[in-house]
Design a protein around this motif. Structure first.
Motif, PDB file in Angstrom:
ATOM      1  N   LYS A  53      -4.155   8.241   4.823  1.00 17.29           N
ATOM      2  CA  LYS A  53      -5.161   9.301   4.914  1.00 17.29           C
ATOM      3  C   LYS A  53      -4.740  10.508   4.082  1.00 17.29           C
ATOM      4  N   ILE A  54      -3.476  10.893   4.185  1.00 16.65           N
ATOM      5  CA  ILE A  54      -2.976  12.049   3.425  1.00 16.65           C
ATOM      6  C   ILE A  54      -3.017  11.759   1.920  1.00 16.65           C
ATOM      7  N   LYS A  55      -2.574  10.561   1.515  1.00 16.92           N
ATOM      8  CA  LYS A  55      -2.585  10.212   0.085  1.00 16.92           C
ATOM      9  C   LYS A  55      -4.017  10.173  -0.450  1.00 16.92           C
ATOM     10  N   ALA A  56      -4.933   9.653   0.349  1.00 15.03           N
ATOM     11  CA  ALA A  56      -6.332   9.597  -0.079  1.00 15.03           C
ATOM     12  C   ALA A  56      -6.901  10.999  -0.240  1.00 15.03           C
ATOM     13  N   GLU A  57      -6.613  11.883   0.718  1.00 12.87           N
ATOM     14  CA  GLU A  57      -7.087  13.266   0.616  1.00 12.87           C
ATOM     15  C   GLU A  57      -6.541  13.929  -0.636  1.00 12.87           C
ATOM     16  N   ASP A  58      -5.259  13.710  -0.912  1.00 18.11           N
ATOM     17  CA  ASP A  58      -4.648  14.285  -2.116  1.00 18.11           C
ATOM     18  C   ASP A  58      -5.302  13.762  -3.393  1.00 18.11           C
ATOM     19  N   ALA A  59      -5.774  12.505  -3.346  1.00 10.97           N
ATOM     20  CA  ALA A  59      -6.406  11.882  -4.510  1.00 10.97           C
ATOM     21  C   ALA A  59      -7.913  12.149  -4.568  1.00 10.97           C
ATOM     22  N   GLY A  60      -8.445  12.826  -3.545  1.00  6.54           N
ATOM     23  CA  GLY A  60      -9.879  13.105  -3.526  1.00  6.54           C
ATOM     24  C   GLY A  60     -10.718  11.900  -3.154  1.00  6.54           C
ATOM     25  N   ILE A  61     -10.139  10.961  -2.413  1.00  9.59           N
ATOM     26  CA  ILE A  61     -10.831   9.742  -1.994  1.00  9.59           C
ATOM     27  C   ILE A  61     -11.079   9.822  -0.492  1.00  9.59           C
ATOM     28  N   LYS A  62     -12.282   9.476  -0.077  1.00  8.62           N
ATOM     29  CA  LYS A  62     -12.632   9.465   1.345  1.00  8.62           C
ATOM     30  C   LYS A  62     -12.316   8.089   1.921  1.00  8.62           C
ATOM     31  N   LEU A  63     -11.600   8.053   3.045  1.00  6.87           N
ATOM     32  CA  LEU A  63     -11.339   6.803   3.755  1.00  6.87           C
ATOM     33  C   LEU A  63     -12.307   6.682   4.924  1.00  6.87           C
ATOM     34  N   VAL A  64     -12.853   5.489   5.088  1.00  7.18           N
ATOM     35  CA  VAL A  64     -13.809   5.211   6.157  1.00  7.18           C
ATOM     36  C   VAL A  64     -13.370   3.935   6.853  1.00  7.18           C
ATOM     37  N   SER A  65     -13.466   3.937   8.175  1.00  7.19           N
ATOM     38  CA  SER A  65     -13.146   2.760   8.967  1.00  7.19           C
ATOM     39  C   SER A  65     -14.441   2.086   9.411  1.00  7.19           C
ATOM     40  N   ASP A  66     -14.610   0.810   9.043  1.00  9.72           N
ATOM     41  CA  ASP A  66     -15.776   0.021   9.434  1.00  9.72           C
ATOM     42  C   ASP A  66     -15.425  -1.439   9.212  1.00  9.72           C
ATOM     43  N   GLU A  67     -16.227  -2.327   9.746  1.00  7.17           N
ATOM     44  CA  GLU A  67     -16.017  -3.748   9.513  1.00  7.17           C
ATOM     45  C   GLU A  67     -17.333  -4.478   9.655  1.00  7.17           C
ATOM     46  N   GLY A  68     -17.388  -5.654   9.051  1.00  4.77           N
ATOM     47  CA  GLY A  68     -18.593  -6.464   9.110  1.00  4.77           C
ATOM     48  C   GLY A  68     -18.978  -6.952   7.732  1.00  4.77           C
ATOM     49  N   PRO A  69     -20.154  -7.563   7.615  1.00  2.00           N
ATOM     50  CA  PRO A  69     -20.626  -8.032   6.309  1.00  2.00           C
ATOM     51  C   PRO A  69     -20.709  -6.886   5.301  1.00  2.00           C
ATOM     52  N   GLY A 119     -14.620 -11.069  -0.087  1.00  2.00           N
ATOM     53  CA  GLY A 119     -15.735 -10.451  -0.802  1.00  2.00           C
ATOM     54  C   GLY A 119     -17.035 -10.413  -0.021  1.00  2.00           C
ATOM     55  N   ASP A 120     -17.062 -11.085   1.143  1.00  2.00           N
ATOM     56  CA  ASP A 120     -18.277 -11.136   1.939  1.00  2.00           C
ATOM     57  C   ASP A 120     -18.238 -10.241   3.166  1.00  2.00           C
ATOM     58  N   ILE A 121     -17.026 -10.000   3.702  1.00  2.00           N
ATOM     59  CA  ILE A 121     -16.898  -9.179   4.898  1.00  2.00           C
ATOM     60  C   ILE A 121     -15.768  -8.165   4.728  1.00  2.00           C
ATOM     61  N   VAL A 122     -15.953  -6.998   5.317  1.00  2.00           N
ATOM     62  CA  VAL A 122     -14.886  -6.001   5.382  1.00  2.00           C
ATOM     63  C   VAL A 122     -14.063  -6.380   6.612  1.00  2.00           C
ATOM     64  N   ASP A 123     -12.824  -6.846   6.372  1.00  2.00           N
ATOM     65  CA  ASP A 123     -12.038  -7.410   7.466  1.00  2.00           C
ATOM     66  C   ASP A 123     -10.545  -7.137   7.353  1.00  2.00           C
ATOM     67  N   LEU A 124     -10.147  -6.197   6.501  1.00  2.00           N
ATOM     68  CA  LEU A 124      -8.724  -5.956   6.288  1.00  2.00           C
ATOM     69  C   LEU A 124      -8.331  -4.509   6.546  1.00  2.00           C
ATOM     70  N   HIS A 125      -7.131  -4.343   7.083  1.00  2.00           N
ATOM     71  CA  HIS A 125      -6.467  -3.046   7.179  1.00  2.00           C
ATOM     72  C   HIS A 125      -6.161  -2.612   5.750  1.00  2.00           C
ATOM     73  N   LEU A 126      -6.266  -1.340   5.464  1.00  2.00           N
ATOM     74  CA  LEU A 126      -6.056  -0.857   4.092  1.00  2.00           C
ATOM     75  C   LEU A 126      -4.713  -1.303   3.525  1.00  2.00           C
ATOM     76  N   GLY A 127      -3.654  -1.211   4.313  1.00  2.00           N
ATOM     77  CA  GLY A 127      -2.323  -1.563   3.835  1.00  2.00           C
ATOM     78  C   GLY A 127      -2.086  -3.044   3.651  1.00  2.00           C
ATOM     79  N   LYS A 128      -3.032  -3.866   4.068  1.00  2.00           N
ATOM     80  CA  LYS A 128      -2.922  -5.324   3.922  1.00  2.00           C
ATOM     81  C   LYS A 128      -3.981  -5.887   2.979  1.00  2.00           C
TER      82      LYS A 128
END
Length: 107
Positions: free
Chosen positions: A74-90, A10-19
């Motif tokens: 990425k394809i499933k997110a696009e189909d659902a109208g959700i934007k995926l973004v890659s970033d990490e940190g607090p 809950g404090d840092i973005v540190d996970l791969h989406l599938g994990k």
């Protein structure tokens, strides 16, 4: 706008989406963000290609931010109208970077 962040604590973005066993959910209005909830997910830590399952749990979100994500996600997110973004940190820094970028792109 509602943003989900793949975070182990809950404090840092540190996970791969599938994990992502948990997501920190925030509502963003103008330049402010408010914590909504921690969403626990039933992810098998040894299985592959679970990003689609995570996306289904975020059908109320506009954006999901994780360290990485796969092509199928990425394809499933696009189909659902959700934007995926890659970033990490607090979490707060990641949210602010996304908000700043969003505002810049829409100005």
């Amino acid at each position: 706008m509602r943003i989900a962040l793949a975070s182990s604590n809950g404090d840092i973005v540190d996970l791969h989406l599938g994990k992502a066993a948990s997501l920190a959910i925030y509502d963003v209005v103008d330049n402010d963000f408010d914590f909504v909830e921690t969403r626990k997910l039933a992810i098998d830590k040894d299985a592959k290609h679970q990003g689609g399952d995570v996306i289904q749990e975020c059908n109320d979100c506009d954006v999901i931010i994780s360290t990485k994500y796969g092509f199928k996600s990425k394809i499933k997110a696009e189909d659902a109208g959700i934007k995926l973004v890659s970033d990490e940190g607090p979490v707060e820094e990641v949210l602010q970077r996304y908000i700043d970028h969003y505002n810049f792109m829409n100005s």
